[in-house]
Design an enzyme around this catalytic site. Structure first.
Site, mmCIF file in Angstrom:
data_model
loop_
_atom_site.group_PDB
_atom_site.id
_atom_site.type_symbol
_atom_site.label_atom_id
_atom_site.label_comp_id
_atom_site.label_asym_id
_atom_site.label_seq_id
_atom_site.Cartn_x
_atom_site.Cartn_y
_atom_site.Cartn_z
ATOM 1 N N PHE A 15 0.968 -2.887 -7.853
ATOM 2 C CA PHE A 15 0.932 -3.908 -6.776
ATOM 3 C C PHE A 15 1.142 -5.161 -7.403
ATOM 4 C CE2 PHE A 15 -1.204 -0.751 -4.047
ATOM 5 C CZ PHE A 15 -0.354 -0.874 -2.710
ATOM 6 N N GLY A 16 0.352 -5.432 -8.575
ATOM 7 C CA GLY A 16 0.374 -6.764 -9.086
ATOM 8 C C GLY A 16 1.774 -6.974 -9.843
ATOM 9 N N VAL A 80 2.537 1.718 -22.646
ATOM 10 C CA VAL A 80 2.595 0.516 -23.810
ATOM 11 C C VAL A 80 1.092 0.826 -24.473
ATOM 12 C CG1 VAL A 80 1.959 -1.741 -23.976
ATOM 13 C CG2 VAL A 80 3.796 -1.209 -22.485
ATOM 14 N N GLU A 176 -12.622 8.215 3.397
ATOM 15 C CA GLU A 176 -11.532 8.371 3.749
ATOM 16 C C GLU A 176 -11.065 9.908 3.649
ATOM 17 O OE1 GLU A 176 -9.579 3.922 3.916
ATOM 18 O OE2 GLU A 176 -8.708 5.331 2.606
#
Ligand SMILES: Cc1cc2nc3c(=O)[nH]c(=O)nc-3n(C[C@H](O)[C@H](O)[C@H](O)COP(=O)(O)OP(=O)(O)OC[C@H]3O[C@@H](n4cnc5c(N)ncnc54)[C@H](O)[C@@H]3O)c2cc1C
Length: 431
Positions: A15-16, A80, A176
């Site tokens: 997301f980021g 990485v 959930e």
């Protein structure tokens, strides 16, 4: 000869990282996005893949495909493994090469979190966490296989262990997933089995905290617990799990026999703090400045779940909106720096509220003073989740699947997929 553009390396296409890359679209930089998986994943709907409502392809999209029209951006599939802040380069392991240096002018680390078993790594082999598509498919295999195994089993005493599903952790993922397993049994499986009594299936949700969904208000948390119990889920709070093994879970001195245990309790940040050698918080998240850069390195930013920043006296939560807003902020700051303009004001998270779903047609919505539990909140939950899927094709696809599943109880994928050949999935963590 064209002028060399600054190189922005973004590690992580979650997301980021994706929000940062998109926000750099028109900025005069060259962007490289590196991710160890080839897809951006909409983690909030992972539990729907784990319970067969959606297929993996409905919540994941190739990062390369999402960024295909962004001419200043290159996508690299690689892991990485470390970095050198003095030489300003990251080291990338590919499928056939390792520690390949990649230089940067600006670095954005958006590497998220991993599972944490709170010092009990031995639990991992019996209780898989839910973080990746591989996790979700393995959990789906395991749940569906438990029903198949029970149906084939003549000895009814063995049905008890096979049809007991234990979830450790009553945060949003645990709640959930537990509710979704209950709905799977009630709406989709009930007419398909002949030898086992599906009414005897047991779902147990455990947490050491005194209430479920601790980030929601007490009123909403109570409503969620009531809803879970209406779905037939046993909610046991206030005790830490003491042991997990091939035969089940031990909690408060009692053994709960189960062949399917799912870990939804803890997360630990990525190794970004270790790579940088900068101060971290208690959990290992990198302490960032208010402009999201790290001490001593104004060209390095850490964002999302792997960053730690306080606002109004407390740490920002590890949620998608924080990561997205931080990604956009880091991109804006880089843009202003390279174009010689004043830096934007310190990062400020705008909290638009929280949502959690508890089975079919019931969700919680908490936004400022607004607190709603029920169908209206569920509609809001569905609309927000559709809106934030990465591509419009997925939005249409998921919407149609949801309507179909809501009306018929039929699911997107209930296949037991064994990537290792003809053997059944393992009885441990699941194949
Ligand atoms: C099951 C589940 C349900 C959730 N539900 C909600 C919800 O309902 N609402 C909500 O707001 N939030 C929810 N979250 C939290 C939300 O998904 C995270 O807050 C968000 O994904 C954080 O974004 P991020 O960019 O920091 O990390 P991520 O989105 O996790 O992205 C990290 C990326 O970095 C890559 N990466 C990691 N290490 C390396 C490396 N060494 N080299 C290369 N690439 C690397 C990973 O492959 C991944 O693509 C949920 C999370 C989970 C797991």
């Amino acid at each position: 000869m064209s002028e060399r553009r600054p190189h922005v390396v973004i590690v992580g296409g979650g997301f980021g990282g994706l929000a940062a890359a998109k926000a750099l679209r028109t900025v005069p930089v060259h962007v490289t996005v590196i991710d160890r998986s080839n897809h951006h994943l909409f983690q909030p709907l992972l539990y729907q893949v784990a319970t067969g409502v959606l297929t993996p392809g409905q919540i994941g999209s190739p990062i390369r495909n999402i960024l295909r029209s962004q001419r200043n951006t290159t996508v690299i599939l690689g892991n990485v493994a470390g970095l050198d802040v003095q030489k300003k380069c990251v080291f990338v392991d590919g499928s056939d090469r390792s520690t390949v240096p990649l230089p940067y002018d600006f670095l954005v680390l958006a590497t998220g979190v991993n599972h944490s078993y709170f010092g009990h790594d031995e639990f991992a082999q019996y209780a898989r966490g839910l973080k990746t598509l591989a996790d979700a498919v393995a959990i789906r295999n395991k749940i569906l296989h438990a029903f198949e195994q029970a149906e084939a089993e003549e000895d009814p005493r063995r049905h008890r262990d096979l049809l007991t599903f234990v979830l450790v952790g009553a945060g949003p993922t645990g709640v959930e997933t537990a509710a979704a397993i209950a709905v799977l049994i009630r709406d989709s499986l009930k007419s398909e089995f002949r030898r086992i009594d599906l009414a005897s299936a047991r779902i147990v949700l455990l947490d050491m905290a005194p209430r479920v969904l601790g980030s929601f208000s007490e009123r909403l948390s109570t409503a969620a617990k009531r809803r879970l119990e209406l779905l037939g889920i046993e909610v046991r709070l206030g005790h830490a799990v003491e042991g997990i093994d091939a035969d089940g879970v031990i909690v408060a001195g009692e053994r709960i026999p189960s062949r399917t245990v799912i870990w939804t309790a803890g997360v630990a940040p990525s190794a970004a703090g270790k790579w940088l050698g900068v101060p971290t918080d208690r959990t290992g998240r990198v302490r960032v400045h208010p402009d999201l850069s790290v001490p001593g390195h104004p060209e390095v930013f850490v964002i999302g779940d792997t960053a730690s920043l306080d606002q109004e006296g407390g740490p920002l939560p590890g949620v998608a909106q924080v990561a997205i807003q931080q990604g956009r902020y880091a991109a804006r700051l880089i843009n202003r720096r390279i174009t010689g303009r004043a830096a934007p004001r310190a990062f400020r998270y705008l909290d638009r509220g929280s949502l959690a779903v508890v089975g079919k047609g019931f969700a919680l919505l908490q936004s400022g003073k607004i607190q709603i539990a029920g169908f209206v909140a569920w509609l809001a939950w569905a609309a927000v989740h559709l809106q934030f899927l990465a591509q419009s094709s997925l939005r249409v696809n998921v919407f149609v699947q949801w309507v179909w599943t809501y009306i018929t109880g039929q699911r997107g994928s209930r296949l037991i997929v064994n990537h290792r050949g003809a053997q059944p999935p393992e009885t441990g963590v699941g194949g």
